[in-house]
Design a protein around this motif. Structure first.
Motif, PDB file in Angstrom:
ATOM      1  N   PRO A 124       0.779  -1.241   0.000  1.00  0.00           N
ATOM      2  CA  PRO A 124       0.000   0.000   0.000  1.00  0.00           C
ATOM      3  C   PRO A 124       0.810   1.291   0.000  1.00  0.00           C
ATOM      4  O   PRO A 124       0.512   2.218  -0.774  1.00  0.00           O
ATOM      5  N   GLN A 125       1.813   1.405   0.842  1.00  0.00           N
ATOM      6  CA  GLN A 125       2.593   2.639   0.899  1.00  0.00           C
ATOM      7  C   GLN A 125       3.329   2.875  -0.414  1.00  0.00           C
ATOM      8  O   GLN A 125       3.407   4.012  -0.890  1.00  0.00           O
ATOM      9  N   ALA A 126       3.863   1.819  -1.015  1.00  0.00           N
ATOM     10  CA  ALA A 126       4.565   1.959  -2.304  1.00  0.00           C
ATOM     11  C   ALA A 126       3.606   2.462  -3.381  1.00  0.00           C
ATOM     12  O   ALA A 126       3.982   3.305  -4.212  1.00  0.00           O
ATOM     13  N   PHE A 127       2.354   1.965  -3.367  1.00  0.00           N
ATOM     14  CA  PHE A 127       1.368   2.446  -4.333  1.00  0.00           C
ATOM     15  C   PHE A 127       1.100   3.930  -4.144  1.00  0.00           C
ATOM     16  O   PHE A 127       1.120   4.712  -5.094  1.00  0.00           O
ATOM     17  N   HIS A 128       0.852   4.343  -2.902  1.00  0.00           N
ATOM     18  CA  HIS A 128       0.541   5.751  -2.646  1.00  0.00           C
ATOM     19  C   HIS A 128       1.710   6.652  -3.052  1.00  0.00           C
ATOM     20  O   HIS A 128       1.500   7.731  -3.620  1.00  0.00           O
ATOM     21  N   GLU A 129       2.929   6.198  -2.795  1.00  0.00           N
ATOM     22  CA  GLU A 129       4.101   6.985  -3.177  1.00  0.00           C
ATOM     23  C   GLU A 129       4.237   7.066  -4.698  1.00  0.00           C
ATOM     24  O   GLU A 129       4.535   8.134  -5.246  1.00  0.00           O
ATOM     25  N   ALA A 130       4.032   5.960  -5.400  1.00  0.00           N
ATOM     26  CA  ALA A 130       4.133   5.950  -6.863  1.00  0.00           C
ATOM     27  C   ALA A 130       3.039   6.819  -7.486  1.00  0.00           C
ATOM     28  O   ALA A 130       3.290   7.555  -8.454  1.00  0.00           O
ATOM     29  N   GLN A 131       1.837   6.744  -6.929  1.00  0.00           N
ATOM     30  CA  GLN A 131       0.736   7.554  -7.452  1.00  0.00           C
ATOM     31  C   GLN A 131       1.019   9.043  -7.219  1.00  0.00           C
ATOM     32  O   GLN A 131       0.806   9.871  -8.108  1.00  0.00           O
ATOM     33  N   ALA A 132       1.520   9.390  -6.050  1.00  0.00           N
ATOM     34  CA  ALA A 132       1.855  10.793  -5.762  1.00  0.00           C
ATOM     35  C   ALA A 132       2.977  11.278  -6.676  1.00  0.00           C
ATOM     36  O   ALA A 132       2.933  12.410  -7.172  1.00  0.00           O
ATOM     37  N   ALA A 133       3.977  10.431  -6.929  1.00  0.00           N
ATOM     38  CA  ALA A 133       5.075  10.811  -7.822  1.00  0.00           C
ATOM     39  C   ALA A 133       4.568  11.024  -9.249  1.00  0.00           C
ATOM     40  O   ALA A 133       4.989  11.966  -9.926  1.00  0.00           O
ATOM     41  N   ALA A 134       3.648  10.164  -9.707  1.00  0.00           N
ATOM     42  CA  ALA A 134       3.082  10.320 -11.047  1.00  0.00           C
ATOM     43  C   ALA A 134       2.274  11.617 -11.142  1.00  0.00           C
ATOM     44  O   ALA A 134       2.356  12.346 -12.139  1.00  0.00           O
ATOM     45  N   ARG A 135       1.516  11.918 -10.101  1.00  0.00           N
ATOM     46  CA  ARG A 135       0.729  13.151 -10.081  1.00  0.00           C
ATOM     47  C   ARG A 135       1.649  14.374 -10.102  1.00  0.00           C
ATOM     48  O   ARG A 135       1.420  15.339 -10.831  1.00  0.00           O
TER      49      ARG A 135
END
Length: 146
Positions: A124-135
């Motif tokens: 979960p944390q890796a997903f949130h970080e990747a999504q924030a980086a993409a945004r």
């Protein structure tokens, strides 16, 4: 709807199983996907999950290359050497195997992430970080998510 959309996080039970979100199970049923092809993503620390058509798509790409070329061999190494078939149990749960845990870092929870014709399993944390980086990357390039 016959696409995997949105994301949800579910806990892994004491036997190492996780419930696939109901909307994702509905798409699997609608597309009559009985066997899941699971592959280690080429970019992210995630497991990509789809039906046999996902494997067939990758194999078509490999088939367009000279079978003795380094590119075809690299692609096969990733697609075949980094993939497994899995099935949901009768209650719609997936076993979180070492294949999944070792590649993703998943421990007690799984983030299910819709990716249109397939979905992914993330820590979960890796997903949130990747999504924030993409945004943030889109913001820096002046692109909006309208």
């Amino acid at each position: 709807m016959n696409r995997f959309l949105s994301n949800a996080t579910n806990r892994i039970d004491s036997k190492g199983r996780v419930s696939v979100p109901a909307p994702f199970r509905a798409v699997l049923a609608q597309r009559d996907i009985q066997e899941l092809y699971c592959i280690q993503d080429f970019v992210f620390p995630a497991i990509t999950v789809g039906g046999p058509d996902l494997l067939e798509r990758y194999e078509r790409q490999i088939g367009q290359e000279d079978p003795f070329s380094p590119l075809a061999n690299e692609m096969s190494l990733l697609v075949h050497g980094g993939g497994v078939f899995m099935k949901l149990d009768a209650e719609g749960r997936l076993m979180v195997t070492d294949f999944i845990r070792d590649f993703t870092g998943i421990t007690s929870e799984v983030a299910f992430v819709g990716r249109s014709d397939h979905f992914q399993l993330w820590q979960p944390q890796a997903f949130h970080e990747a999504q924030a980086a993409a945004r943030e990357e889109r913001r820096l390039r002046g692109l909006r998510s309208n």
